[in-house]
Design an enzyme around this catalytic site. Structure first.
Site, PDB file in Angstrom:
ATOM      1  N   TYR A  53       0.848  -1.189   0.000  1.00 37.77           N
ATOM      2  CA  TYR A  53       0.000   0.000   0.000  1.00 37.77           C
ATOM      3  C   TYR A  53       0.885   1.240   0.000  1.00 37.77           C
ATOM      4  CZ  TYR A  53      -3.944  -3.097   1.012  1.00 37.77           C
ATOM      5  OH  TYR A  53      -4.893  -4.089   0.959  1.00 37.77           O
ATOM      6  N   SER A 208     -12.765  -3.977   0.104  1.00 36.46           N
ATOM      7  CA  SER A 208     -13.654  -3.154  -0.734  1.00 36.46           C
ATOM      8  C   SER A 208     -15.118  -3.520  -0.474  1.00 36.46           C
ATOM      9  CB  SER A 208     -13.325  -3.313  -2.221  1.00 36.46           C
ATOM     10  OG  SER A 208     -12.131  -2.657  -2.548  1.00 36.46           O
ATOM     11  N   PRO A 209     -15.549  -3.555   0.795  1.00 31.07           N
ATOM     12  CA  PRO A 209     -16.924  -3.974   1.111  1.00 31.07           C
ATOM     13  C   PRO A 209     -17.989  -3.009   0.602  1.00 31.07           C
ATOM     14  CG  PRO A 209     -15.876  -3.058   3.056  1.00 31.07           C
ATOM     15  CD  PRO A 209     -14.804  -3.188   2.012  1.00 31.07           C
ATOM     16  N   LEU A 210     -17.575  -1.795   0.246  1.00 33.63           N
ATOM     17  CA  LEU A 210     -18.527  -0.807  -0.280  1.00 33.63           C
ATOM     18  C   LEU A 210     -18.409  -0.662  -1.791  1.00 33.63           C
ATOM     19  CD1 LEU A 210     -18.103   1.890   2.526  1.00 33.63           C
ATOM     20  CD2 LEU A 210     -19.836   0.078   2.347  1.00 33.63           C
ATOM     21  N   GLY A 211     -17.624  -1.548  -2.416  1.00 35.41           N
ATOM     22  CA  GLY A 211     -17.528  -1.548  -3.867  1.00 35.41           C
ATOM     23  C   GLY A 211     -16.272  -0.939  -4.447  1.00 35.41           C
ATOM     24  N   GLY A 212     -15.375  -0.434  -3.590  1.00 43.23           N
ATOM     25  CA  GLY A 212     -14.138   0.145  -4.092  1.00 43.23           C
ATOM     26  C   GLY A 212     -14.179   1.656  -4.099  1.00 43.23           C
ATOM     27  N   PRO A 217     -19.310   5.676  -4.358  1.00 43.64           N
ATOM     28  CA  PRO A 217     -20.312   6.736  -4.442  1.00 43.64           C
ATOM     29  C   PRO A 217     -21.563   6.334  -5.221  1.00 43.64           C
ATOM     30  CG  PRO A 217     -18.124   7.616  -4.860  1.00 43.64           C
ATOM     31  CD  PRO A 217     -17.995   6.128  -4.867  1.00 43.64           C
TER      32      PRO A 217
END
Length: 286
Positions: A53, A208-212, A217
């Site tokens: 990272y 990425s549990p929210l889609g990345g 958004p």
């Protein structure tokens, strides 16, 4: 904060993913440190990072160094935080990602990670991604050796199939603590691995549990059911998404990435959000 289990450690049900604070588009250090401190204030006791990272070729471990600095400046309240890091994935500095699963490389990488984190033994070390050039058993064997030697306290794998989960657990002598795979409303192909971890009692950490970063958004516009439930409960669609994942199995511990204090505060609130069985079923069917 609701608690869940990784191996022999109790951690917060929602973790913090450190990647957005160190790759392209990253914020300044001051905001990143404030984000980590906000997570700790909210009760987060799991922070996920990796030596890969970073943005530039000459700053390997940027995120590990950043997290160590933030924890040190927070004071004694950070003592119980489990920092999970990973090795075997590399960034040459041109925006690409490569793999190196050679045992000799992993054994050197883990020492460098421990030094950056300022610890004698890494709390949770995960093999980041299978290397097609190296037998999987050889790579995981190196992780086993590190565990046996006490260089790491717990072992995990990432980006793994069901077969690889079983293989790794066998090589580790039943000591596999965690599996970190991509999973979100947008990316559900790891449902089999999630279910398998639930049967084994192995922690499943959706990345990425929210889609990345780029797609988060659009989560509400792409997945209407999640927006509907969020409106019903008067919370963000992100909280609903994380609460849904928590409801799928007691081994699930999402690690949403964040680079703003307000983002991780909102995500942490998902640990206290109760969804009805009907809502969970509706979201799972969406």
């Amino acid at each position: 904060m609701q608690q869940r289990t990784i191996g022999n450690r109790q951690v917060s049900a929602i973790g913090l993913g450190g990647m957005p604070m160190s790759i392209e588009g990253r914020p300044g250090e001051e905001r990143s440190v404030a984000t980590i401190h906000a997570a700790l204030d909210a009760g987060v006791t799991l922070i996920d990072t990796a030596d890969a990272y970073h943005r530039d070729a000459n700053e390997v471990g940027h995120n590990e160094t950043l997290i160590a600095k933030a924890l040190k400046s927070y004071g004694p309240g950070a003592d119980g935080v489990l920092v999970a890091t990973k090795g075997g994935h590399l960034r040459p500095g041109d925006g690409s990602w490569t793999q190196d699963g050679r045992p000799e490389y992993l054994k050197e990488a883990v020492k460098a990670s421990a030094k950056r984190l300022g610890v004698e033994a890494i709390g949770l070390y995960q093999f980041h991604r299978p290397d097609p050039k190296v037998p999987y058993a050889d790579s995981v064997g190196a992780i086993r050796d590190l565990l046996d030697e006490g260089v790491i306290q717990q072992a995990g794998i990432s980006n793994a199939s069901v077969a690889q989960i079983d293989e790794a657990n066998a090589i580790l002598g039943g000591r596999l603590a965690s599996v970190q795979n991509q999973f979100s409303p947008r990316f559900r192909s790891s449902e089999a691995e999630l279910d398998h971890c639930a049967k084994l009692g192995v922690a499943f950490l959706p990345w990425s549990p929210l889609g990345g970063i780029k797609s988060a958004p659009e989560l509400g516009s792409r997945h209407a059911a999640f927006n509907e439930v969020a409106a019903e409960l008067g919370v963000s669609v992100y909280q609903v998404t994380l609460a849904w994942q928590l409801a799928l199995a007691p081994v699930v511990i999402p690690i949403p990435g964040a680079s703003r204090p307000e983002s991780i505060r909102d995500s942490a609130g998902a640990a206290g959000l109760e969804l009805t069985p009907e809502q969970v079923a509706r979201l799972s069917a969406a």
